[in-house]
Design an enzyme around this catalytic site. Sequence first.
Site, PDB file in Angstrom:
ATOM      1  N   LYS A 116       0.801  -1.224   0.000  1.00 13.89           N
ATOM      2  CA  LYS A 116       0.000   0.000   0.000  1.00 13.89           C
ATOM      3  C   LYS A 116       0.831   1.271   0.000  1.00 13.89           C
ATOM      4  CE  LYS A 116      -4.165  -1.928   1.912  1.00 13.89           C
ATOM      5  NZ  LYS A 116      -5.344  -1.657   2.699  1.00 13.89           N
ATOM      6  N   GLU A 199      -2.463   6.822   8.033  1.00 12.66           N
ATOM      7  CA  GLU A 199      -3.302   7.579   7.114  1.00 12.66           C
ATOM      8  C   GLU A 199      -4.168   8.490   7.954  1.00 12.66           C
ATOM      9  OE1 GLU A 199      -5.951   5.309   4.549  1.00 12.66           O
ATOM     10  OE2 GLU A 199      -4.241   4.643   3.369  1.00 12.66           O
ATOM     11  N   HIS A 234     -14.784  -3.077   8.616  1.00 14.02           N
ATOM     12  CA  HIS A 234     -14.097  -2.737   7.367  1.00 14.02           C
ATOM     13  C   HIS A 234     -14.282  -3.795   6.285  1.00 14.02           C
ATOM     14  CE1 HIS A 234     -12.489   0.292   9.913  1.00 14.02           C
ATOM     15  NE2 HIS A 234     -11.748  -0.557  10.606  1.00 14.02           N
ATOM     16  N   ARG A 290      -7.731  -7.764  -9.218  1.00 15.48           N
ATOM     17  CA  ARG A 290      -8.436  -9.033  -9.448  1.00 15.48           C
ATOM     18  C   ARG A 290      -9.916  -8.742  -9.635  1.00 15.48           C
ATOM     19  NH1 ARG A 290     -11.081  -8.672  -4.661  1.00 15.48           N
ATOM     20  NH2 ARG A 290      -9.840  -7.907  -2.933  1.00 15.48           N
TER      21      ARG A 290
HETATM   22  P1  ADP Z   1      -8.297  -3.535   3.191  1.00 21.96           P
HETATM   23  O1  ADP Z   1      -7.315  -3.568   2.085  1.00 21.96           O
HETATM   24  O2  ADP Z   1      -7.839  -4.236   4.428  1.00 21.96           O
HETATM   25  O3  ADP Z   1      -9.679  -3.935   2.763  1.00 21.96           O
HETATM   26  P2  ADP Z   1      -8.827  -0.695   2.823  1.00 21.96           P
HETATM   27  O4  ADP Z   1      -7.689   0.241   2.792  1.00 21.96           O
HETATM   28  O5  ADP Z   1      -9.414  -1.097   1.514  1.00 21.96           O
HETATM   29  O6  ADP Z   1      -8.396  -2.005   3.647  1.00 21.96           O
HETATM   30  O7  ADP Z   1      -9.971  -0.119   3.767  1.00 21.96           O
HETATM   31  C1  ADP Z   1     -11.111  -0.864   4.128  1.00 21.96           C
HETATM   32  C2  ADP Z   1     -12.116   0.025   4.843  1.00 21.96           C
HETATM   33  O8  ADP Z   1     -11.535   0.595   6.027  1.00 21.96           O
HETATM   34  C3  ADP Z   1     -12.585   1.220   4.048  1.00 21.96           C
HETATM   35  O9  ADP Z   1     -13.644   0.895   3.176  1.00 21.96           O
HETATM   36  C4  ADP Z   1     -13.036   2.162   5.149  1.00 21.96           C
HETATM   37  O10 ADP Z   1     -14.287   1.772   5.678  1.00 21.96           O
HETATM   38  C5  ADP Z   1     -12.000   1.919   6.223  1.00 21.96           C
HETATM   39  N1  ADP Z   1     -10.863   2.864   6.095  1.00 21.96           N
HETATM   40  C6  ADP Z   1      -9.685   2.618   5.462  1.00 21.96           C
HETATM   41  N2  ADP Z   1      -8.872   3.693   5.525  1.00 21.96           N
HETATM   42  C7  ADP Z   1      -9.543   4.645   6.209  1.00 21.96           C
HETATM   43  C8  ADP Z   1      -9.242   5.993   6.599  1.00 21.96           C
HETATM   44  N3  ADP Z   1      -8.083   6.564   6.295  1.00 21.96           N
HETATM   45  N4  ADP Z   1     -10.183   6.682   7.300  1.00 21.96           N
HETATM   46  C9  ADP Z   1     -11.358   6.105   7.621  1.00 21.96           C
HETATM   47  N5  ADP Z   1     -11.709   4.862   7.275  1.00 21.96           N
HETATM   48  C10 ADP Z   1     -10.818   4.121   6.571  1.00 21.96           C
END
Ligand code: ADP
Length: 500
Positions: A116, A199, A234, A290
């Site tokens: 990431k 983040e 999440h 994917r």
């Molecule tokens: P993963 O790869 O583990 O699925 P993601 O980065 O795609 O993680 O994030 C999954 C979820 O986590 C997002 O859809 C959101 O709900 C929450 N999330 C991720 N980053 C943030 C952030 N910076 N602030 C608030 N919520 C976040």
Amino acid sequence: MFDKVLVANRGEIAVRVIRACQEIGVRTVAVHSDADRLSPHVLLAGEAVRIGPAPASESYLDMDAVIGAARETDAEAIHPGYGFMAESPEFARRVSDAGLVFIGPPAEAIAEMGNKTAARARMVEAGVPVVPGSDALVDAEQGRIEGDRIGWPVMLKAAAGGGGKGMRIVEGPDDLPRALDAAAREAGQAFGDSRVYLEKYLPDPRHIEIQVLADSFGRVVHLGERECSIQRRHQKLIEESPSVVVDADLREQMGGVAVAAAEAVGYVGAGTVEFLYQDENFFFLEMNTRIQVEHPVTEFVTGVDLVQEQIRVAAGLPLSVKVSADWPRGHAIECRISGEDPLGGFFPSSGTIRALEVPCGPGVRWDGGIMEHFEVGLHYDPLLGKLITHAPTRDEAILRMRRALRELQIEGVRTTQPFHLAVMDEPDFRSGKFSVRYIERHPDLLEPREDDWQARAAVVAAALLEHRSRAGGSPLQASTAASRPGHGISEWRRRLGSGG
Ligand code: ADP
């Protein structure tokens, strides 16, 4: 086009890929563990190869076994589905080294997007807006400095993250050292890579993602957005297309950014660029290299078969997609039906599927990986199937989903079906006013409800089981139903909250 494709997966996505192949005249090979010997993907495929015992590490994650199965059956290409080895650059490389085609992007693109922090850096270079954040952290002191710069609260995330694992909200600098230790440990255990980064924590975002398709002739298109804000821990539970907050202008803007992101890494195949959206701004979150679980909602509103496009592109053909100005056509919603008990903390549920009735009728699609007598164990992801509806408007798609959910009957394991029904009736969901925090703001959705349809459904299920056992259905089945506590008709009524 390929003559034969091996599907390196199980459950609903293996079934989905096999169906896509069959429609275009491609022969199929399924692989399976001992636990899946009698499962829908095995029965549907032209051939099936056992690749090991039940634990995924000894079967669906065994690269040698999967590649060996492809060799043995003369398959020319391997479709990885999602999960398992779908985002492993090493697997993609080894498939190519074995003289086979990996149905997915080049290994380099998977690797670039898989980390990431590296992906974020790449996206900044390509001019894509990202959630403000840091590089991988060296220690807590650096974390404090970065947190002050970004602004608290922040979110700690695993560089190698996925599946919502290893994320932590950190309110302020004092909480950082402990959270950092815990997050790094968790990331190490889950991904074999303990690097974490920060983040900015967005307090109330929506998760909106863009589907892209790219071919090896340099054509990259986007197919609009999916709204995936209904999540628990999440992890997505309900997805739809279009999103109520995305108009044609925003769609073009986000779509353009997603196409630029794909072009930046030389992408080929189907991919998803995920964004967080808040206060009319959107920020790159990650790219999934994917096919996604939620791809059917895009298929409904565009008419494009995403899996067939993946296969075409991997075979060296150009995309056959004709982008249309009238996309999205209507509205589609998907509910993930998992073997988890929504009234019991989403605890995984196992058992034998004793009866299965799937809904049909106008605008309804069931992508399932289960059948009657199938043994649902605890070895794999609990997703049993996906119910997807399509209608001219969002309101109609919701009403259709409610109707379809009421028709769906899965006997033998607890599922998330009652939760989805409750959401379809909930006013904030109905009006489209929600964010990724929807579930935490609606704890009532996880309470048992009493509805007269549930009583009716229980009566139908009871009659069905009785009829089957009388009609000489397997005696084992009848006696199991009657004798095992927690698996009978009264249990079904109890589960649906209809009072027994
Ligand atoms: P993963 O790869 O583990 O699925 P993601 O980065 O795609 O993680 O994030 C999954 C979820 O986590 C997002 O859809 C959101 O709900 C929450 N999330 C991720 N980053 C943030 C952030 N910076 N602030 C608030 N919520 C976040």
